[in-house]
Design a protein around this motif. Sequence first.
Motif, PDB file in Angstrom:
ATOM      1  N   LYS A  64      45.502  45.238  41.054  1.00 41.28           N
ATOM      2  CA  LYS A  64      45.399  46.324  42.036  1.00 41.28           C
ATOM      3  C   LYS A  64      44.148  47.165  41.816  1.00 41.28           C
ATOM      4  N   LYS A  65      43.693  47.227  40.567  1.00 39.26           N
ATOM      5  CA  LYS A  65      42.592  48.132  40.222  1.00 39.26           C
ATOM      6  C   LYS A  65      41.215  47.514  40.471  1.00 39.26           C
ATOM      7  N   THR A  66      41.106  46.191  40.291  1.00 39.08           N
ATOM      8  CA  THR A  66      39.770  45.584  40.354  1.00 39.08           C
ATOM      9  C   THR A  66      39.222  45.546  41.784  1.00 39.08           C
ATOM     10  N   THR A  67      37.905  45.772  41.886  1.00 42.53           N
ATOM     11  CA  THR A  67      37.258  45.709  43.206  1.00 42.53           C
ATOM     12  C   THR A  67      36.283  44.525  43.267  1.00 42.53           C
ATOM     13  N   ASP A  68      36.095  43.878  42.123  1.00 42.24           N
ATOM     14  CA  ASP A  68      35.154  42.766  42.039  1.00 42.24           C
ATOM     15  C   ASP A  68      35.889  41.456  42.385  1.00 42.24           C
ATOM     16  N   PRO A  69      35.504  40.774  43.508  1.00 41.74           N
ATOM     17  CA  PRO A  69      36.214  39.557  43.927  1.00 41.74           C
ATOM     18  C   PRO A  69      36.240  38.485  42.839  1.00 41.74           C
ATOM     19  N   GLU A  98      36.100  38.951  39.547  1.00 46.86           N
ATOM     20  CA  GLU A  98      37.046  39.368  38.497  1.00 46.86           C
ATOM     21  C   GLU A  98      38.486  39.152  38.974  1.00 46.86           C
ATOM     22  N   LYS A  99      38.717  39.465  40.259  1.00 43.19           N
ATOM     23  CA  LYS A  99      40.066  39.308  40.812  1.00 43.19           C
ATOM     24  C   LYS A  99      40.493  37.834  40.780  1.00 43.19           C
ATOM     25  N   GLN A 156      46.648  35.087  47.708  1.00 38.46           N
ATOM     26  CA  GLN A 156      45.456  35.897  47.382  1.00 38.46           C
ATOM     27  C   GLN A 156      44.283  35.011  46.970  1.00 38.46           C
TER      28      GLN A 156
END
Length: 596
Positions: free
Chosen positions: A431-436, A438-439, A590
Amino acid sequence: MNQILERKAIPAEQTWKLEDLFPNQQAWDQEYQEVKKLVDRIKAYRGKLNNAKAIQECFALEDEISLHSERLYVYANMKHHEDTAEPTYQALSDKSKKLSVEVGEALSFISPEILSLSEEQLRGLVADPTLAFYKRTLEEMIREKPHVLSEAEEALLAQAGNMAGAPSTIFGMLNNADMKFPKVKNDKGEEVELTHGNYIQFLESRNRDVRAGAFKAMYDTYSKQKNTIASTLSANINKNIFYAKARHYPSVLEMSLFGDNIKPEVYTNLIDTIHESLPLLHRYFKLRKKLLKVDELHMYDLFTPLVDEVEMNIPYSEAKTTIKEALKPLGDDYLNILQDGFDNRWIDVYENQNKRSGAYSWGAYGTHPYVLLNHKDNLNSMFTLAHEMGHAIHSYLSDEEQEYRYAQYTIFLAEVASTLNEALLMDYLLKKTTDPKEKLYLLTYYADQFRTTVFRQTMFAEFEKITHERMEQGESLTPAEFSKIYYELNQKYHGEAMTVDKDIEMEWARIPHFYNSFYVYKYATGFSAATSFAKQILDEGDPAVQRYLGFLKSGGSDYSIEILKRAGVDMSSPEPIKQAMSVFASLLDQMEELTK
């Protein structure tokens, strides 16, 4: 921390505080002498366990002896693990092990003696108010009575114990000592000897030829030993059948589940529900094939990373803060215990020279639990810390809520609390990560846990079920039969997106868990139960949290299935596994979205 320090150079605040268990060696020695005296005292009850008063006194003394010998054992071995080369604690560890054996022998008369009483006398003891606290112990004895033999037969079976261990010992020697693997090419084109230790590293290689070479070399080597290993595995299954018959169980499966009082339906439910969910696993393989950009996905393509390594440098202090944030859904009471563990030296954090490898949570009743780590500043180590603190807080709450006799939870329950913490940590990070990138890395990490812990372990469980049933029906299984059963299971589990290489038919030969029969299913049920709890906690909030905390406080006060059921996870139904599969499906959604 690049250089590995000596133990004495590690700052005190990064080490566990074993003084909370014993302030010094003198206190340990004193307690050791006390246990020796208590062991002499319990011998006086032999031959007298035929009335409520004697049994009550004997049980109370048994608990006292067990608790103190456990404290001595835990302390001596944790001191030994700090520095395994330190002779003082090597000796103390040996001394504590010898004491444990002595205690085991001294207490061994209690159960058979009580069980020699008639059914009517036993029922009378269960109803006796003097023994109210021990009601569960006595009921458990009555449940086991049909499978306990006469004293002479029990003695005979005990003597057969060394022979019974032979298949496992022979396999271990062959697998770990005698089996030699050939040299294979690594990423740099150098010839390197293949070992059990470096095999997965080869399979994680970006170079497909390296992966294929290691895979083929591994199974070619096992194939050369297939007759010997099929004999050891058959011997192990025959040994199980012998014990099941001797102890009057309908099958080996039922004998294996009896200790935890688990019905065979729990086992078959798991297999059936996973069969229904195989299309999800096949979807994952299609995605893996697409991300690896290969025409065919082979069995040696399952470990290579799907995303270039994401550099996640996470110092220990940051790992603690992140875990605290991630576990907020569990409420303040849980977080306060977690903080207590962080602040008051429950944890032995970093590697030092000769320290025991790996990680664990351990301890003795009456003192807070301890956690041993060999922390590196990476994602894996952060998950390990969350995992081990899950075990520690489970033990802490069980010990706080239950008397010593009923505080210890079963292996069936053990992995639930640790895996739940990992599930909440993963949810928080996603939920916290904004880097695709890293996600996708995190999603892959999590999806692979489902693949290896739920699907793969269930496939192993099914292989054990099929092989035992066939030998129970009088068949003898040749190496070709073992391979055929195993290969067909691989085809079924991996589906059409996968090229199921013929070499994989020999994998059964290298799985040591098959010598600890009908055990691996617990990995899959534990993971499913934890995933189900996590989903309920995130969806419902406080009511689910309270049920979960109730589970953590239950220890071993009831049967595992009942403890979970009260907390809202009914493992006798397929529901928790279905809930876990819905989480796996959302991961795939996802991942597919990110890779369009």
